[in-house]
Design a protein around this motif. Structure first.
Motif, short mmCIF file in Angstrom:
data_model
loop_
_atom_site.label_atom_id
_atom_site.label_comp_id
_atom_site.label_asym_id
_atom_site.label_seq_id
_atom_site.Cartn_x
_atom_site.Cartn_y
_atom_site.Cartn_z
N CYS A 155 -1.76 2.34 -5.19
CA CYS A 155 -0.88 1.53 -4.35
C CYS A 155 -0.11 0.51 -5.19
O CYS A 155 -0.60 0.04 -6.22
CB CYS A 155 -1.69 0.76 -3.31
SG CYS A 155 -2.55 1.81 -2.15
N HIS A 201 0.81 -1.22 0.00
CA HIS A 201 0.00 0.00 0.00
C HIS A 201 0.84 1.27 0.00
O HIS A 201 0.37 2.33 0.42
CB HIS A 201 -1.02 -0.04 1.15
CG HIS A 201 -1.95 -1.20 1.01
ND1 HIS A 201 -2.96 -1.22 0.08
CD2 HIS A 201 -1.96 -2.41 1.60
CE1 HIS A 201 -3.58 -2.39 0.13
NE2 HIS A 201 -2.99 -3.13 1.05
N CYS A 212 -7.69 -0.52 0.08
CA CYS A 212 -7.38 0.15 1.35
C CYS A 212 -8.05 1.53 1.43
O CYS A 212 -8.00 2.18 2.48
CB CYS A 212 -5.88 0.28 1.53
SG CYS A 212 -5.12 1.48 0.43
N CYS A 268 -7.67 1.48 -4.67
CA CYS A 268 -7.22 0.29 -3.95
C CYS A 268 -8.24 -0.11 -2.88
O CYS A 268 -9.01 0.72 -2.41
CB CYS A 268 -5.85 0.56 -3.32
SG CYS A 268 -5.13 -0.88 -2.53
ZN LIG Z 1 -3.82 0.25 -0.99
#
Ligand SMILES: [Zn+2]
Length: 314
Positions: free
Chosen positions: A180, A163, A175, A173
């Motif tokens: 990332c 990440h 996240c 992403c």
């Molecule tokens: Zn990420």
């Protein structure tokens, strides 16, 4: 004296009794039962661990510790696993629950971190004092080992190198951020990058390999096509290598490790990937020619790394 290592996965949990050299003396396995309440899942793991210990010929008096590598974030300070989406775990008290069954020191960490630790003890990075393991699989994970100990940061997210941001306005992403490393260097990313460009390469080997069914495209097909000189395969492969090499350079600027170890499913492309990364990294090296380049190697331990590394946590 022996230790138990658990490699906790989304479908199964592999475990082993490991000696102080990192050798697996006895193995056991239990199916991951995310349908059960958390305490029952832990009870099953503990039962399997104790059974494996018994079969190894050792007893509880010989057991130094139990370690677990999980496919998520693990906070060694608290023994809590804040996030492990594959198993549906959120803020579960892993250590406290397991200690109800096995009253020994219990260590937890991320699965890529424990694989990196295993390589640094019994694998390709043995003998180095600092190494960074990069697992290139469905996602991208990292494991940092410094002076024989893992570094996972203040909250357990210290080696989430998948990440790190490589493109400010890049791919969204899981996240919540964009651009990332994982969006460019995972198996998932290889498939996406091939599919995105497929319409411009109607004669691509990849299309032939998947029999015209693009849902069947996998990362190996794309890299195999690249090996054969297929223009689309090569384009995706070059982009992959570029991003991975940039990441290696960025990590070098922060940690300057002796060695990078590439593991995970995508690393099975072997010398084809390794040679390309070794050729690309020097282009972005810090203070060119003034310092040695970090060594870059392929992981050596395979699937046992998860068990060995978990056992070696301390
Ligand atoms: Zn990420």
């Amino acid at each position: 004296m022996v230790r138990i290592g658990m490699d906790v996965g989304g479908t199964g949990i592999q475990m082993g009794v490991v000696d102080d050299q990192g050798r697996i003396l006895e193995k056991g396995a239990v199916v991951t039962r995310t349908d059960l309440p958390f305490p029952e899942q832990i009870a099953q793991m503990a039962e399997c661990a104790l059974d494996t210990l018994r079969r190894s010929g050792y007893g509880l008096d010989d057991l130094l510790s139990v370690g677990a590598g999980v496919p998520g974030v693990a906070d060694q300070r608290t023994g809590i696993i804040p996030l492990c989406t594959n198993l549906g775990w959120h803020n579960v008290p892993f250590r406290d629950e397991l200690r109800k069954h096995i009253d020994k020191p219990i260590f937890i960490d991320n699965d890529a971190t424990v694989a990196g630790l295993a390589e640094s003890i019994a694998g390709v990075s043995a003998g180095t004092s600092s190494s960074v393991f990069i697992t290139l699989g469905t996602g991208v994970g990292g494991g940092i080992v410094i002076n024989g100990r893992v570094w996972s940061g203040a909250h357990g997210i210290g080696s989430e190198i998948g990440h790190m941001t490589l493109e400010l306005d890049g791919e969204p992403c899981t996240c919540g951020n964009r651009g990332c490393l994982e969006r460019y260097c995972s198996a998932t990313a290889i498939i996406r990058m091939a599919k995105e460009r497929l319409e411009f390469y109607p004669d691509s080997l990849i299309l032939e390999d998947c029999g015209g069914d693009t849902s069947k495209i996998n990362a190996r097909m794309v890299f195999d096509a690249a090996k054969k000189g297929d223009p689309l395969g090569e384009k995706v492969f070059r982009r992959y290598v570029l991003f991975l090499s940039q990441a290696i350079n960025t990590i070098t600027a922060i940690l300057d490790p002796e060695m990078f170890v590439l593991g995970g499913g995508v690393s099975k492309s072997g010398a084809f990937l390794l040679d390309a990364v070794r050729a690309e990294v020097p282009k972005y090296a810090l203070f060119k020619d003034a310092f040695p380049l970090p060594r870059i190697e392929l992981a050596r331990l395979g699937t046992d790394a998860g068990i060995i590394g978990a056992a070696m946590l301390q």
